[in-house]
Scaffold this motif. Structure first.
Motif, PDB file in Angstrom:
ATOM      1  N   ASP A 143     -22.358  10.313  41.815  1.00 18.07           N
ATOM      2  CA  ASP A 143     -21.551  10.965  40.777  1.00 18.07           C
ATOM      3  C   ASP A 143     -22.365  11.175  39.503  1.00 18.07           C
ATOM      4  OD1 ASP A 143     -19.356  11.127  42.373  1.00 18.07           O
ATOM      5  OD2 ASP A 143     -18.339   9.380  41.532  1.00 18.07           O
ATOM      6  N   GLU A 144     -23.171  10.183  39.159  1.00 16.42           N
ATOM      7  CA  GLU A 144     -24.014  10.274  37.958  1.00 16.42           C
ATOM      8  C   GLU A 144     -25.019  11.423  38.093  1.00 16.42           C
ATOM      9  OE1 GLU A 144     -27.586   7.660  35.929  1.00 16.42           O
ATOM     10  OE2 GLU A 144     -25.953   6.593  36.957  1.00 16.42           O
ATOM     11  N   HIS A 145     -25.646  11.512  39.253  1.00 19.20           N
ATOM     12  CA  HIS A 145     -26.610  12.593  39.489  1.00 19.20           C
ATOM     13  C   HIS A 145     -25.934  13.960  39.419  1.00 19.20           C
ATOM     14  CE1 HIS A 145     -29.421   9.727  41.914  1.00 19.20           C
ATOM     15  NE2 HIS A 145     -29.639   9.660  40.624  1.00 19.20           N
ATOM     16  N   ARG A 146     -24.754  14.059  40.031  1.00 16.27           N
ATOM     17  CA  ARG A 146     -24.048  15.339  40.056  1.00 16.27           C
ATOM     18  C   ARG A 146     -23.620  15.744  38.648  1.00 16.27           C
ATOM     19  NH1 ARG A 146     -20.174  14.147  43.686  1.00 16.27           N
ATOM     20  NH2 ARG A 146     -21.544  14.460  45.466  1.00 16.27           N
ATOM     21  N   GLN A 147     -23.244  14.773  37.841  1.00 18.48           N
ATOM     22  CA  GLN A 147     -22.858  15.048  36.456  1.00 18.48           C
ATOM     23  C   GLN A 147     -24.057  15.569  35.661  1.00 18.48           C
ATOM     24  OE1 GLN A 147     -19.692  14.785  35.125  1.00 18.48           O
ATOM     25  NE2 GLN A 147     -20.561  15.725  33.278  1.00 18.48           N
ATOM     26  N   LEU A 148     -25.220  14.977  35.879  1.00 16.75           N
ATOM     27  CA  LEU A 148     -26.434  15.438  35.197  1.00 16.75           C
ATOM     28  C   LEU A 148     -26.781  16.868  35.604  1.00 16.75           C
ATOM     29  CD1 LEU A 148     -28.680  12.227  35.443  1.00 16.75           C
ATOM     30  CD2 LEU A 148     -27.626  13.183  33.370  1.00 16.75           C
ATOM     31  N   LEU A 149     -26.597  17.178  36.877  1.00 17.62           N
ATOM     32  CA  LEU A 149     -26.843  18.533  37.372  1.00 17.62           C
ATOM     33  C   LEU A 149     -25.893  19.519  36.700  1.00 17.62           C
ATOM     34  CD1 LEU A 149     -27.987  20.641  39.326  1.00 17.62           C
ATOM     35  CD2 LEU A 149     -26.403  19.775  41.067  1.00 17.62           C
ATOM     36  N   LEU A 150     -24.627  19.156  36.647  1.00 15.16           N
ATOM     37  CA  LEU A 150     -23.627  20.020  36.015  1.00 15.16           C
ATOM     38  C   LEU A 150     -23.961  20.274  34.550  1.00 15.16           C
ATOM     39  CD1 LEU A 150     -20.851  21.467  36.023  1.00 15.16           C
ATOM     40  CD2 LEU A 150     -19.823  19.239  35.514  1.00 15.16           C
ATOM     41  N   GLU A 151     -24.293  19.213  33.839  1.00 13.12           N
ATOM     42  CA  GLU A 151     -24.596  19.342  32.404  1.00 13.12           C
ATOM     43  C   GLU A 151     -25.818  20.223  32.158  1.00 13.12           C
ATOM     44  OE1 GLU A 151     -24.936  15.363  30.986  1.00 13.12           O
ATOM     45  OE2 GLU A 151     -22.784  14.946  31.134  1.00 13.12           O
ATOM     46  N   ALA A 152     -26.826  20.088  32.992  1.00 12.67           N
ATOM     47  CA  ALA A 152     -28.038  20.890  32.818  1.00 12.67           C
ATOM     48  C   ALA A 152     -27.741  22.375  33.028  1.00 12.67           C
ATOM     49  CB  ALA A 152     -29.126  20.430  33.787  1.00 12.67           C
ATOM     50  N   ILE A 153     -26.901  22.682  34.010  1.00 11.57           N
ATOM     51  CA  ILE A 153     -26.542  24.083  34.267  1.00 11.57           C
ATOM     52  C   ILE A 153     -25.716  24.632  33.105  1.00 11.57           C
ATOM     53  CG2 ILE A 153     -25.203  25.624  35.754  1.00 11.57           C
ATOM     54  CD1 ILE A 153     -26.011  23.839  38.121  1.00 11.57           C
ATOM     55  N   VAL A 154     -24.716  23.877  32.678  1.00 15.18           N
ATOM     56  CA  VAL A 154     -23.836  24.322  31.593  1.00 15.18           C
ATOM     57  C   VAL A 154     -24.616  24.505  30.288  1.00 15.18           C
ATOM     58  CG1 VAL A 154     -21.903  23.627  30.131  1.00 15.18           C
ATOM     59  CG2 VAL A 154     -21.753  23.349  32.612  1.00 15.18           C
ATOM     60  N   GLN A 155     -25.574  23.628  30.047  1.00 16.47           N
ATOM     61  CA  GLN A 155     -26.387  23.725  28.832  1.00 16.47           C
ATOM     62  C   GLN A 155     -27.539  24.715  28.972  1.00 16.47           C
ATOM     63  OE1 GLN A 155     -27.526  19.673  27.980  1.00 16.47           O
ATOM     64  NE2 GLN A 155     -25.389  18.998  27.778  1.00 16.47           N
ATOM     65  N   ARG A 156     -27.589  25.384  30.124  1.00 15.41           N
ATOM     66  CA  ARG A 156     -28.579  26.440  30.387  1.00 15.41           C
ATOM     67  C   ARG A 156     -30.012  25.914  30.244  1.00 15.41           C
ATOM     68  NH1 ARG A 156     -25.650  30.720  31.355  1.00 15.41           N
ATOM     69  NH2 ARG A 156     -23.631  31.054  30.314  1.00 15.41           N
ATOM     70  N   GLN A 157     -30.262  24.842  30.990  1.00 13.57           N
ATOM     71  CA  GLN A 157     -31.589  24.230  31.029  1.00 13.57           C
ATOM     72  C   GLN A 157     -32.106  24.306  32.475  1.00 13.57           C
ATOM     73  OE1 GLN A 157     -30.376  20.359  29.522  1.00 13.57           O
ATOM     74  NE2 GLN A 157     -31.134  20.864  27.473  1.00 13.57           N
ATOM     75  N   PRO A 158     -32.752  25.421  32.842  1.00 13.35           N
ATOM     76  CA  PRO A 158     -33.151  25.651  34.237  1.00 13.35           C
ATOM     77  C   PRO A 158     -34.033  24.554  34.831  1.00 13.35           C
ATOM     78  CG  PRO A 158     -33.386  27.657  32.950  1.00 13.35           C
ATOM     79  CD  PRO A 158     -33.096  26.564  31.978  1.00 13.35           C
ATOM     80  N   ALA A 159     -35.078  24.153  34.125  1.00 11.72           N
ATOM     81  CA  ALA A 159     -35.999  23.147  34.664  1.00 11.72           C
ATOM     82  C   ALA A 159     -35.284  21.816  34.871  1.00 11.72           C
ATOM     83  CB  ALA A 159     -37.198  22.978  33.742  1.00 11.72           C
ATOM     84  N   GLN A 160     -34.441  21.442  33.902  1.00  8.12           N
ATOM     85  CA  GLN A 160     -33.701  20.184  34.030  1.00  8.12           C
ATOM     86  C   GLN A 160     -32.698  20.242  35.177  1.00  8.12           C
ATOM     87  OE1 GLN A 160     -34.514  21.770  31.297  1.00  8.12           O
ATOM     88  NE2 GLN A 160     -34.715  20.416  29.508  1.00  8.12           N
TER      89      GLN A 160
END
Length: 252
Positions: free
Chosen positions: A199-216
């Protein structure tokens, strides 16, 4: 000097091109029913004979199928070659499951990269909605529904990448990928601490996409799947050790 005459494209060919684009970009999905002929002609602002001719051309290409008295549908079998018996056999082999996970490692990472780069607000809303459904399934304790929701989450990310090849590959392989996710959950959730980490990993993935950080976003996907792979291998090794111990005890 003579100039070649410029030929005006036929109206039916222009309709075909528009519908083919909608099928390619995923706006029209395999098995989806097209609007009624009258309504479709109105939406395209064309005559019904021109529309009828376009539908006939699409049918000849194998892209749509007309059912007597039942309307016109996008061909369901467009993805058939990606889900043939060979892939079913692959899904049943333990090594095949790990190979599929490695494929996901590469594919989902690059899809996440482009989703963060190109996703529209509507795309992000869809990803958020899928993430919420994952949480709901977890609260209900239904692992089958959770696997479907997780698959929807990754398909939404792939949609947000706005890459038509990615989209159709994801949709074509969806039954196989969904089965892989469920198979992994059944093993991973034997360890009580794993679900929270995922869940923690998936949340980090979601946040990176929403914040428009492609590399992250790409890196978050890589780390998530690397953790799953390492955990699966560790569980397999532990299971093997236990089986050996049991055999030794039985021999004594």
């Amino acid at each position: 000097m003579s100039y070649p005459k410029i030929k005006q494209p036929k109206l039916s060919d222009m309709i075909v091109q528009s519908l083919e684009t909608m099928i390619l970009e995923g706006s029209l999905r395999p098995g989806q029913r097209l609007p009624a002929e009258r309504e479709l002609a109105r939406q395209f602002d064309v005559s019904r004979p021109s529309l009828r001719e376009a539908i006939q051309k699409l049918e000849a290409k194998g892209l749509v199928i007309r059912r007597q008295g039942g309307g016109t549908y996008v061909q369901q079998d467009l993805r058939e070659e990606l889900t043939d018996p060979l892939f079913k056999l692959l899904s049943e082999q333990p090594e095949g499951q790990l190979d599929l996970l490695e494929f996901r490692h590469a594919f989902e990472g690059i899809a996440a990269y482009y989703a963060a780069l190109r996703g529209t607000q509507a795309d992000l809303d869809s990803i958020h909605s899928c993430h919420t459904r994952i949480k709901t399934a977890q609260q209900q304790g239904d692992i089958d529904i959770e696997a479907v929701a997780v698959m929807d989450f990754y398909e939404a990310i792939t949609n947000a990448s706005h890459n038509m090849v990615f989209l159709h590959m994801m949709r074509g392989l969806r039954p196989l990928l969904e089965q892989n996710i469920l198979h992994n959950f059944k093993i991973l959730y034997t360890r009580t601490t794993v679900a929270a980490k995922i869940d923690e990993h998936r949340q980090l993935l979601l946040e990176a996409i929403v914040q428009r950080q492609p590399a992250q976003a790409r890196d978050a996907s890589y780390q998530h799947l690397a953790f799953i792979e390492e955990t699966l291998l560790d569980i397999r090794r532990e299971s093997s050790r236990i089986e050996r111990s049991i055999r030794r005890l039985e021999q004594n």
